[in-house]
Design a protein around this motif. Structure first.
Motif, PDB file in Angstrom:
ATOM      1  N   UNK A   1       1.219  15.231   8.257  1.00  0.00           N
ATOM      2  CA  UNK A   1       0.853  16.405   8.691  1.00  0.00           C
ATOM      3  C   UNK A   1      -0.439  16.838   7.908  1.00  0.00           C
ATOM      4  N   UNK A   2      -1.604  16.881   8.617  1.00  0.00           N
ATOM      5  CA  UNK A   2      -2.581  17.913   8.628  1.00  0.00           C
ATOM      6  C   UNK A   2      -2.787  19.077   8.505  1.00  0.00           C
ATOM      7  N   UNK A   3      -3.522  20.099   7.763  1.00  0.00           N
ATOM      8  CA  UNK A   3      -3.473  21.461   7.951  1.00  0.00           C
ATOM      9  C   UNK A   3      -3.755  21.868   9.482  1.00  0.00           C
ATOM     10  N   UNK A   4      -3.084  22.750  10.150  1.00  0.00           N
ATOM     11  CA  UNK A   4      -3.156  23.269  11.349  1.00  0.00           C
ATOM     12  C   UNK A   4      -2.978  22.106  12.458  1.00  0.00           C
ATOM     13  N   UNK A   5      -2.248  21.021  12.159  1.00  0.00           N
ATOM     14  CA  UNK A   5      -2.001  20.146  13.324  1.00  0.00           C
ATOM     15  C   UNK A   5      -0.439  19.972  13.099  1.00  0.00           C
ATOM     16  N   UNK A   6       0.031  19.184  14.310  1.00  0.00           N
ATOM     17  CA  UNK A   6       1.500  18.919  14.280  1.00  0.00           C
ATOM     18  C   UNK A   6       1.664  17.619  13.719  1.00  0.00           C
ATOM     19  N   UNK A   7       2.859  17.571  13.533  1.00  0.00           N
ATOM     20  CA  UNK A   7       3.440  16.470  12.503  1.00  0.00           C
ATOM     21  C   UNK A   7       3.294  15.152  13.501  1.00  0.00           C
ATOM     22  N   UNK A   8       2.882  14.087  12.717  1.00  0.00           N
ATOM     23  CA  UNK A   8       2.199  12.771  13.514  1.00  0.00           C
ATOM     24  C   UNK A   8       3.178  11.738  13.166  1.00  0.00           C
TER      25      UNK A   8
ATOM     26  N   UNK B   1      12.150  14.175   3.275  1.00  0.00           N
ATOM     27  CA  UNK B   1      11.490  14.512   1.991  1.00  0.00           C
ATOM     28  C   UNK B   1      10.701  15.468   2.020  1.00  0.00           C
ATOM     29  N   UNK B   2      10.182  15.788   0.620  1.00  0.00           N
ATOM     30  CA  UNK B   2       9.377  16.875   0.558  1.00  0.00           C
ATOM     31  C   UNK B   2       7.772  16.636   0.827  1.00  0.00           C
ATOM     32  N   UNK B   3       7.513  15.303   1.040  1.00  0.00           N
ATOM     33  CA  UNK B   3       6.280  14.913   1.239  1.00  0.00           C
ATOM     34  C   UNK B   3       5.211  14.761  -0.077  1.00  0.00           C
ATOM     35  N   UNK B   4       4.419  13.912   0.105  1.00  0.00           N
ATOM     36  CA  UNK B   4       3.298  13.763  -0.780  1.00  0.00           C
ATOM     37  C   UNK B   4       2.001  13.453  -0.254  1.00  0.00           C
ATOM     38  N   UNK B   5       0.883  14.467  -0.905  1.00  0.00           N
ATOM     39  CA  UNK B   5      -0.444  14.695  -0.499  1.00  0.00           C
ATOM     40  C   UNK B   5      -1.259  13.359  -0.503  1.00  0.00           C
ATOM     41  N   UNK B   6      -1.869  13.173   0.438  1.00  0.00           N
ATOM     42  CA  UNK B   6      -2.892  12.215   0.507  1.00  0.00           C
ATOM     43  C   UNK B   6      -4.160  12.710   0.680  1.00  0.00           C
ATOM     44  N   UNK B   7      -5.167  12.480   0.103  1.00  0.00           N
ATOM     45  CA  UNK B   7      -6.607  13.104   0.204  1.00  0.00           C
ATOM     46  C   UNK B   7      -7.601  12.037   0.096  1.00  0.00           C
ATOM     47  N   UNK B   8      -8.462  11.855   1.308  1.00  0.00           N
ATOM     48  CA  UNK B   8      -9.475  10.930   1.366  1.00  0.00           C
ATOM     49  C   UNK B   8     -10.617  11.356   1.572  1.00  0.00           C
ATOM     50  N   UNK B   9     -11.546  11.323   0.310  1.00  0.00           N
ATOM     51  CA  UNK B   9     -12.786  12.004   0.185  1.00  0.00           C
ATOM     52  C   UNK B   9     -13.798  11.013   0.951  1.00  0.00           C
ATOM     53  N   UNK B  10     -14.834  11.651   1.436  1.00  0.00           N
ATOM     54  CA  UNK B  10     -15.929  10.688   2.140  1.00  0.00           C
ATOM     55  C   UNK B  10     -17.237  10.388   1.428  1.00  0.00           C
TER      56      UNK B  10
END
Length: 125
Positions: free
Chosen positions: A39-46, A116-125
């Motif tokens: 789930x990304x900010x402002x988007x539905x769970x995918x 689960x509580x989730x884990x953040x994945x951040x991909x930088x350009x």
């Protein structure tokens, strides 16, 4: 009851890889199928991927086939998600979930009883 704890998220550059893990406890791990969602900010769970209890059946959305791979190790009560060729649009919180239908491997969010509580994945350009 099933308890799920994700790990392995972090910050990675575009084109990089990560492996997420989800450790399960409670019910016998091989009695349920598992899924990954994001789930990304402002988007539905995918839906990202799902795997049956034995690992013999896996499911992916067409948009992610070839880049992400789900697997499980029933001896370690753990499900994995290998993320390759990551893109900035893959940035999201990634959740694992347990479906008590052991052959489920479904994309349907409502089929999963435990999260689960989730884990953040951040991909930088």
């Amino acid at each position: 009851q099933v308890q799920l704890v994700e790990s392995g998220g972090g910050l990675v550059q575009a084109g990089g890889s990560l492996r997420l893990s989800c450790a399960a406890s409670g019910r016998t791990f091989s009695s349920y199928s598992m899924g990954w969602f994001r789930q990304a900010p402002g988007k539905e769970r995918e839906f990202v991927s799902a795997i049956s209890w034995s690992g013999s059946r896996t499911t992916y959305p067409d948009s992610l086939k070839g880049r992400f791979t789900i697997s499980r190790d029933n001896a370690k009560n753990t499900v994995y998600l290998q993320l390759n060729s990551l893109k900035p649009e893959d940035t999201a919180v990634y959740y694992c979930a347990a479906n008590l239908d052991r052959d489920g491997a479904t994309k349907r969010v409502g089929a999963y009883a435990y999260w689960g509580q989730g884990t953040q994945v951040t991909v930088s350009s």
